[in-house]
Design a protein around this motif. Structure first.
Motif: not given
Length: 344
Positions: A39-43, A78-80, A200-202
């Motif tokens: 999810f983090t990578l998808i974002y 987000s939808l995915a 980490i996402a930031h």
């Protein structure tokens, strides 16, 4: 209070207030962690797949065209992720639709819980609210709603106070936390582990900073990213705690927007200090244009009496103390999510 005693109090209160379950895990811990990483990578990854969203020295992340493109990318991501989570919960884990809605913090929920959560963050930011509203006189614009209108009418405001909080809380709280609940992570692990994905996402902002500030020292970029990782993780700890306590996605979205609006509190310096006119006689501006020997930058500063600063720091400390003592009472809810206590 010493940090060790603070953690002991936290553990005691947490063990007293949070529910536990004894059922076997529905998901494995490796599945929960793997999906969280996905999810983090998808974002994040879609930001680098298109020239419209990819950071570069020629394209600022604050450019309206870049923000619009990133909003579209974030919406798709987000939808995915939402669809994948629902599939895993329903098809693989066998969770019923009404239980899925509860785990995602969508229904049921209490608007009273939302109000209590916002009261809690207002207590924490009592000092900054005093400075912005009373010292700087911003309360009039708050009452009139002028500031909200101005902020939300810009793409930067829309990103910072709407799209960012909604999408980030959906991914890192509403979707990732239920996976860890079903994998029977302990409540403390959920609170202190899941926000690290958020932090980490930031970190990718370091790369963006280096692109847009190529002449800045590398150390400056590292320190900037480390600082951002720290405060995003700290907020994540709080958001995860509130989410477990209230099962309310709306609460943490609004709390996120509020914290983005307030920014970091002032921890030093005087309040109410404003740059005034240059030092000198009233016709200095005219003389400055005629006299090249004028030394620019000599400004006189107008400030409020020192008492305002004393009051600010007193309120800042009182707000932190009030937040500490009201953390559990104001997040008490009948809609709390079930978690496993201990080290599981």
């Amino acid at each position: 209070m010493a940090p060790i005693k603070l953690m002991e109090r936290f553990t005691q209160l947490y063990g007293k207030h949070v529910k536990s379950t004894q059922k076997a895990p529905i998901l494995s811990s490796s599945t929960a962690v793997a999906l969280s990483i996905v999810f983090t990578l998808i974002y994040i990854v879609p930001f680098y797949l298109s020239s419209a969203t990819r950071p570069s020295p020629q394209l600022s992340r604050d450019a309206p065209s870049s923000i619009r493109a990133r909003v579209r990318a974030v919406t798709f991501s987000s939808l995915a992720s939402l669809a994948l989570t629902i599939y895993v919960l329903y098809q693989s884990a066998g969770v019923k639709p009404n239980e899925i809605l509860k785990l995602l913090g969508l229904w049921p929920f209490s608007l009273l819980d939302t109000a209590r959560t916002l009261l809690l963050v207002n207590i924490l930011f009592a000092g900054p609210l005093f400075e912005a509203g009373i010292v700087d006189g911003g309360w009039k614009d708050w009452v009139r709603g002028r500031y909200v209108q101005e902020v939300l009418s810009s793409w930067i405001g829309y990103r910072n106070f709407v799209v960012g909080p909604v999408s980030e809380e959906l991914i890192w709280r509403s979707l990732i936390i239920p996976l860890h609940i079903l994998a029977h992570f302990s409540g403390k692990k959920i609170i202190f582990l899941t926000p690290l994905y958020f932090g980490i996402a930031h970190v990718h902002h370091f790369y963006e900073f280096r692109l847009t500030h190529p002449h800045s020292p590398v150390l400056q970029g590292i320190l900037r990213s480390a600082f951002q990782f720290t405060y995003t993780s700290l907020f994540g700890f709080f958001a995860a705690f509130v989410y477990l306590r209230t099962g309310n996605l709306l609460s943490i979205i609004l709390a996120h927007s509020f914290c983005n609006w307030m920014g970091l509190p002032r921890f030093w310096g005087r309040v109410g200090v404003e740059a005034g006119v240059p030092i000198g006689p009233p016709d200095l501006d005219k003389k400055r244009n005629e006299d090249s020997s004028y030394r620019s930058g000599e400004l006189i500063y107008h400030s409020k009496p020192i008492a305002w600063t004393v009051v600010y720091y007193a309120i800042l400390v009182a707000g932190a103390v009030g937040f500490y003592y009201q953390l559990f009472p104001l997040t008490e809810s009948s809609y709390s999510l079930p978690v496993v206590l201990g080290d599981a």
